[in-house]
Write an enzyme that holds these catalytic residues in place. Structure first.
Site, mmCIF file in Angstrom:
data_model
loop_
_atom_site.group_PDB
_atom_site.id
_atom_site.type_symbol
_atom_site.label_atom_id
_atom_site.label_comp_id
_atom_site.label_asym_id
_atom_site.label_seq_id
_atom_site.Cartn_x
_atom_site.Cartn_y
_atom_site.Cartn_z
ATOM 1 C CB SER A 62 -0.902 0.031 1.235
ATOM 2 O OG SER A 62 -1.676 -1.126 1.298
HETATM 3 N N1 SAH Z 1 -0.677 -5.396 3.996
HETATM 4 C C1 SAH Z 1 0.096 -5.640 2.794
HETATM 5 C C2 SAH Z 1 -0.644 -5.267 1.519
HETATM 6 C C3 SAH Z 1 -1.410 -6.391 1.125
HETATM 7 S S1 SAH Z 1 -2.042 -6.474 -0.507
HETATM 8 C C4 SAH Z 1 1.429 -4.957 2.818
HETATM 9 O O1 SAH Z 1 1.728 -4.232 3.773
HETATM 10 O O2 SAH Z 1 2.203 -5.185 1.897
HETATM 11 C C5 SAH Z 1 -3.384 -7.544 -0.097
HETATM 12 C C6 SAH Z 1 -2.983 -8.951 0.284
HETATM 13 O O3 SAH Z 1 -4.171 -9.625 0.681
HETATM 14 C C7 SAH Z 1 -2.379 -9.752 -0.869
HETATM 15 O O4 SAH Z 1 -1.130 -10.239 -0.502
HETATM 16 C C8 SAH Z 1 -3.392 -10.875 -1.066
HETATM 17 O O5 SAH Z 1 -2.805 -12.104 -1.451
HETATM 18 C C9 SAH Z 1 -4.025 -10.982 0.307
HETATM 19 N N2 SAH Z 1 -5.338 -11.644 0.334
HETATM 20 C C10 SAH Z 1 -6.362 -11.549 -0.563
HETATM 21 N N3 SAH Z 1 -7.397 -12.312 -0.179
HETATM 22 C C11 SAH Z 1 -7.021 -12.900 1.004
HETATM 23 C C12 SAH Z 1 -7.663 -13.826 1.890
HETATM 24 N N4 SAH Z 1 -8.893 -14.305 1.649
HETATM 25 N N5 SAH Z 1 -6.998 -14.219 3.000
HETATM 26 C C13 SAH Z 1 -5.732 -13.755 3.268
HETATM 27 N N6 SAH Z 1 -5.069 -12.901 2.450
HETATM 28 C C14 SAH Z 1 -5.714 -12.480 1.332
#
Ligand code: SAH
Length: 214
Positions: A62
């Site tokens: 993000s």
């Molecule tokens: N917090 C992260 C940004 C994450 S992007 C950072 O600091 O980099 C969103 C993430 O959510 C992705 O890695 C994606 O794989 C994950 N995601 C999507 N659906 C999900 C689910 N059902 N359970 C766990 N993770 C999930």
């Protein structure tokens, strides 16, 4: 090189302040955690720009302003247990780990989780417990949490996650989808779901939460 990084970091902190981030604890955590280590090497030089960046597998880290906004909204005192859904690069979890007692973080994509865990180890952040899994249903066996932070866009936010938060705890989440648009929501959880306090923190653009159960 190191000197340049500290100038870039100082510029980022000034940008975040000018955009309305006031918590010194949040800004210090952002200054302390080296964002470049969470990025593929070809993006290291962009680490301190206020932009989201790709981390592989169609996922993104993000924008620092969004990380700061979401962290600030939790109003952490230092002794909370926080669940993050969507570990991704591990950057948000690392920021949280400096500001609270323990962070649980769940990620559905194993290779991202492995990278994130390597970063936690490198930074000696021992209060983050992360696991591969589907966060659609939260992490019921570890509930209740003081707060939940969701870093992928969820279509609907209801009792399945909010019931895993302690009374007066906070859920911060991007709610919506590509068609309807996403809004960052802050929900202060009360005893009854009908008494929960919903606040709107503006439009956002997150990758979607993906789940077989959805
Ligand atoms: N917090 C992260 C940004 C994450 S992007 C950072 O600091 O980099 C969103 C993430 O959510 C992705 O890695 C994606 O794989 C994950 N995601 C999507 N659906 C999900 C689910 N059902 N359970 C766990 N993770 C999930």
């Amino acid at each position: 090189m190191l000197y340049e990084t500290s100038i870039q970091k100082a510029n980022l902190i000034m940008t975040l302040r000018s955009m309305g981030i006031t918590s010194d604890r949040v800004l210090s955590a952002i200054e302390y955690i080296p964002r470049e280590i969470f990025l593929p090497s070809n993006f290291h030089s962009y680490a301190y720009q206020n932009n989201p960046l790709p981390i592989g597998f169609d996922q993104t880290i993000s924008q620092p302003f969004i990380v700061a906004t979401m962290t600030e909204a939790l109003a952490l005192q230092g002794n909370e247990i926080v669940l993050e859904i969507g570990t991704g690069s591990g950057y948000q979890a690392s920021i949280l780990s400096l500001m609270t007692r323990r962070v649980y973080s769940i990620e559905r994509l194993k290779p991202l989780l492995v990278n994130a865990q390597a970063c936690f180890k490198k930074l000696k952040l021992t209060n983050i417990i992360s696991e591969e899994g589907d966060g659609f249903l939260g992490w019921p066996k570890l509930a209740p949490f003081d707060h939940i932070i969701i870093t992928c866009a969820i279509k609907e936010l209801d009792g399945r996650l909010l019931n895993q938060i302690r009374y007066n705890g906070i859920c911060i989440a991007p709610v919506g989808d590509l068609n309807s648009g996403q809004r960052l929501k802050k929900i202060t959880v009360k005893k009854n779901r009908s008494d929960d306090i919903w606040e709107d923190l503006g439009p956002v653009s997150f990758v979607p939460l993906i789940s077989d159960k959805d």
